[in-house]
Design a protein around this motif. Structure first.
Motif, PDB file in Angstrom:
ATOM      1  N   GLY A   1       0.791  -1.227   0.000  1.00 50.30           N
ATOM      2  CA  GLY A   1       0.000   0.000   0.000  1.00 50.30           C
ATOM      3  C   GLY A   1       0.821   1.272   0.000  1.00 50.30           C
ATOM      4  O   GLY A   1       0.273   2.368  -0.042  1.00 50.30           O
ATOM      5  N   TYR A   2       2.153   1.140   0.056  1.00 51.82           N
ATOM      6  CA  TYR A   2       3.056   2.287   0.046  1.00 51.82           C
ATOM      7  C   TYR A   2       4.081   2.099  -1.070  1.00 51.82           C
ATOM      8  O   TYR A   2       4.414   0.969  -1.430  1.00 51.82           O
ATOM      9  N   ARG A   3       4.597   3.219  -1.559  1.00 52.72           N
ATOM     10  CA  ARG A   3       5.692   3.167  -2.537  1.00 52.72           C
ATOM     11  C   ARG A   3       6.392   4.524  -2.552  1.00 52.72           C
ATOM     12  O   ARG A   3       5.820   5.532  -2.115  1.00 52.72           O
ATOM     13  N   PRO A   4       7.614   4.560  -3.049  1.00 50.32           N
ATOM     14  CA  PRO A   4       8.253   5.864  -3.228  1.00 50.32           C
ATOM     15  C   PRO A   4       7.360   6.740  -4.113  1.00 50.32           C
ATOM     16  O   PRO A   4       6.824   6.278  -5.118  1.00 50.32           O
ATOM     17  N   ALA A   5       7.187   7.978  -3.723  1.00 54.90           N
ATOM     18  CA  ALA A   5       6.254   8.870  -4.412  1.00 54.90           C
ATOM     19  C   ALA A   5       6.728   9.205  -5.822  1.00 54.90           C
ATOM     20  O   ALA A   5       7.895   9.530  -6.020  1.00 54.90           O
TER      21      ALA A   5
END
Length: 122
Positions: free
Chosen positions: A66-70
């Motif tokens: 659910g997260y990743r480098p922007a």
């Protein structure tokens, strides 16, 4: 978290200001420096949120579901994360990271600007 909830949280943080820019994204700033962005989702049916992270949190969150480098930020070497799979179970941690982003960005302001905004006073 919805965009309304995101905006309410960011508005509650000291000396924060709002502008809609960059393809209708909800952009929140402290002292004219961005600390959070609501928008830029690949899936327009789900909200996405971007925030600045500490080095430790950046490395940790980059590996979490659910997260990743922007997009755009991370490719320029900046430690920004995009949370793209918001659910009620992750809302509390997202509140923490958004608040922490505000703190990190406010600490990067000059001491004079911090005093003017009433920030980081002990």
């Amino acid at each position: 978290m919805t965009y309304d909830q995101f905006n309410q949280l960011c508005q509650s943080l000291p000396a924060s200001s709002y502008v809609m820019q960059w393809n209708n994204a909800h952009v929140w700033k402290v002292g004219d420096k961005v600390f959070a962005i609501g928008g830029w989702s690949n899936d327009k049916s789900k909200p996405a949120f971007i925030f600045k992270a500490s080095e430790h949190n950046y490395l940790f969150l980059s590996e979490q579901p659910g997260y990743r480098p922007a997009p755009y930020f991370a490719t320029r070497g900046m430690k920004w994360i995009q949370h793209f799979d918001s659910s009620p179970s992750t809302d509390e941690e997202l509140r923490y990271y958004l608040t922490e982003s505000h703190r990190i960005v406010s600490l990067g302001l000059t001491k004079k600007k911090q005093r003017q905004l009433g920030l980081n006073q002990s």
